[in-house]
Motif scaffolding. Sequence first.
Motif, PDB file in Angstrom:
ATOM      1  N   UNK A 298      83.323 -54.124  53.548  1.00  0.00           N
ATOM      2  CA  UNK A 298      82.658 -54.015  52.240  1.00  0.00           C
ATOM      3  C   UNK A 298      81.833 -52.726  52.150  1.00  0.00           C
ATOM      4  N   UNK A 299      81.872 -52.111  50.950  1.00  0.00           N
ATOM      5  CA  UNK A 299      81.236 -50.797  50.770  1.00  0.00           C
ATOM      6  C   UNK A 299      79.770 -50.753  51.203  1.00  0.00           C
ATOM      7  N   UNK A 300      79.051 -51.863  50.968  1.00  0.00           N
ATOM      8  CA  UNK A 300      77.608 -51.839  51.267  1.00  0.00           C
ATOM      9  C   UNK A 300      77.332 -51.623  52.754  1.00  0.00           C
ATOM     10  N   UNK A 301      78.321 -51.880  53.615  1.00  0.00           N
ATOM     11  CA  UNK A 301      78.102 -51.694  55.053  1.00  0.00           C
ATOM     12  C   UNK A 301      78.703 -50.396  55.593  1.00  0.00           C
ATOM     13  N   UNK A 302      79.617 -49.834  54.826  1.00  0.00           N
ATOM     14  CA  UNK A 302      80.443 -48.741  55.366  1.00  0.00           C
ATOM     15  C   UNK A 302      79.676 -47.634  56.062  1.00  0.00           C
ATOM     16  N   UNK A 303      78.660 -47.099  55.318  1.00  0.00           N
ATOM     17  CA  UNK A 303      78.022 -45.916  55.916  1.00  0.00           C
ATOM     18  C   UNK A 303      77.080 -46.282  57.049  1.00  0.00           C
ATOM     19  N   UNK A 304      76.814 -47.587  57.215  1.00  0.00           N
ATOM     20  CA  UNK A 304      75.941 -47.999  58.319  1.00  0.00           C
ATOM     21  C   UNK A 304      76.718 -48.069  59.636  1.00  0.00           C
ATOM     22  N   UNK A 305      78.032 -48.128  59.533  1.00  0.00           N
ATOM     23  CA  UNK A 305      78.837 -48.176  60.770  1.00  0.00           C
ATOM     24  C   UNK A 305      79.159 -46.732  61.164  1.00  0.00           C
ATOM     25  N   UNK A 306      78.090 -46.037  61.567  1.00  0.00           N
ATOM     26  CA  UNK A 306      78.226 -44.592  61.762  1.00  0.00           C
ATOM     27  C   UNK A 306      78.337 -44.261  63.247  1.00  0.00           C
ATOM     28  N   UNK A 307      79.530 -44.459  63.802  1.00  0.00           N
ATOM     29  CA  UNK A 307      79.756 -44.102  65.211  1.00  0.00           C
ATOM     30  C   UNK A 307      79.529 -42.602  65.373  1.00  0.00           C
ATOM     31  N   UNK A 308      79.947 -41.857  64.352  1.00  0.00           N
ATOM     32  CA  UNK A 308      79.794 -40.397  64.336  1.00  0.00           C
ATOM     33  C   UNK A 308      79.495 -39.981  62.899  1.00  0.00           C
ATOM     34  N   UNK A 309      78.886 -38.800  62.706  1.00  0.00           N
ATOM     35  CA  UNK A 309      78.464 -38.417  61.344  1.00  0.00           C
ATOM     36  C   UNK A 309      79.628 -37.979  60.450  1.00  0.00           C
ATOM     37  N   UNK A 310      79.357 -37.990  59.160  1.00  0.00           N
ATOM     38  CA  UNK A 310      80.302 -37.522  58.130  1.00  0.00           C
ATOM     39  C   UNK A 310      81.625 -38.264  58.128  1.00  0.00           C
TER      40      UNK A 310
END
Length: 351
Positions: A298-310
């Motif tokens: 789900x989009x609300x979690x996507x950027x929080x799963x940041x194994x690496x940037x960008x």
Amino acid sequence: MNSELWEKIDNEIPLTKEDIVTLLALSDPVEMESLFKRADLIRKKYVGDDVHLRGLIEFSNICRKGCYYCGIRSGNTEIQRYRMPGEEIILAANMAASFGYKTIVLQSGEDPYYTVDILAALIKEIKRESHVAITLSIGEREREEYQKLFDAGADRFLLRFETSNPDLYKSLHPDSDFQHRMQSLIWLREIGFQVGSGVMIGLPGQTLEDLAMDILKFKELELDMIGVGPYISHPDTPLAGSASGDADITLKVVALTRIVTRNTHIPATTALATLRPSDGREKALQVGANVVMPNVTPLKYRELYELYPDKICVNEAADQCNNCIRQRIYSVGRTISSGHGHSLKTGQNGV
Ligand code: SAH
Ligand code: SF4
């Protein structure tokens, strides 16, 4: 370069470590293209034109470990942590199935909240609602736990060994043991999982010899799936400021992995696409890859799963990723598999 090596590849004669190092060191664009063409032919011969789609659900970014390269390592206090409730995981799995994906990949940090019983119940429910294959990518557990997850219906397990060099492994993992990681891969195979592993490319201190040994290790382990992607330096880790891996070397590793292991499933990784957003996945598909993992988190979690940037695709909803990835696959003349895409290795599960 010596034409003997091309002949070896064309006659399917096993490559030595030295051969692989020579090929990894190629820098002439014409020679690199020769390597890529050969890998593509071997891909076509052994796994065909079909690309398998695996819907990725990143269900928790909570991790008890502190791998020095990873953006969701326990020591990173800069990120907001999340756990997806079971109902949301099931909804995401059903959405993946509605897009026609025949496999879902459940990935997370090493999050002890998800006990084997919780995971087993989830696996059973997902399988009850849709007939997808389930791949787990949840880190290390004990043998009995792997067994219970398999008994609950999980089909496959992804656990990268990250590097085959024990000293390099040690320098990157303050709380992980190389032998336990390797032992886990053996247990998973013994239990009956289709087993995936892989490495990062361009880790600080990694040499071409290390990468050549990684590729030979893939063959020795007779893996069903192999994921190789560039290391991407994260600013909130102890390795902040180190150089990231390089797209060309990653493509050479993908190509040589295909040439050496022949019929494994090899994804075009998101990390490579992050280094080359315009055509990273297409290039990987053209040099040996045959799997893509569209994101259905789900989009609300996507950027929080940041194994690496960008990381790419953090703002595209699952249906946008679905359309985008299908177009990219068709753009390089490939087809999309309608099957589960089980292992192609003989004598193993799901053949
Ligand atoms: N916790 C599980 C699964 C999530 S991490 C595990 O460790 O197995 C999945 C993979 O992400 C890791 O195996 C590693 O190869 C990759 N990864 C982590 N940090 C990365 C980084 N900075 N750049 C590129 N890949 C990374
Ligand atoms: Fe945790 Fe996996 Fe990241 Fe290591 S690589 S810190 S185990 S999520």
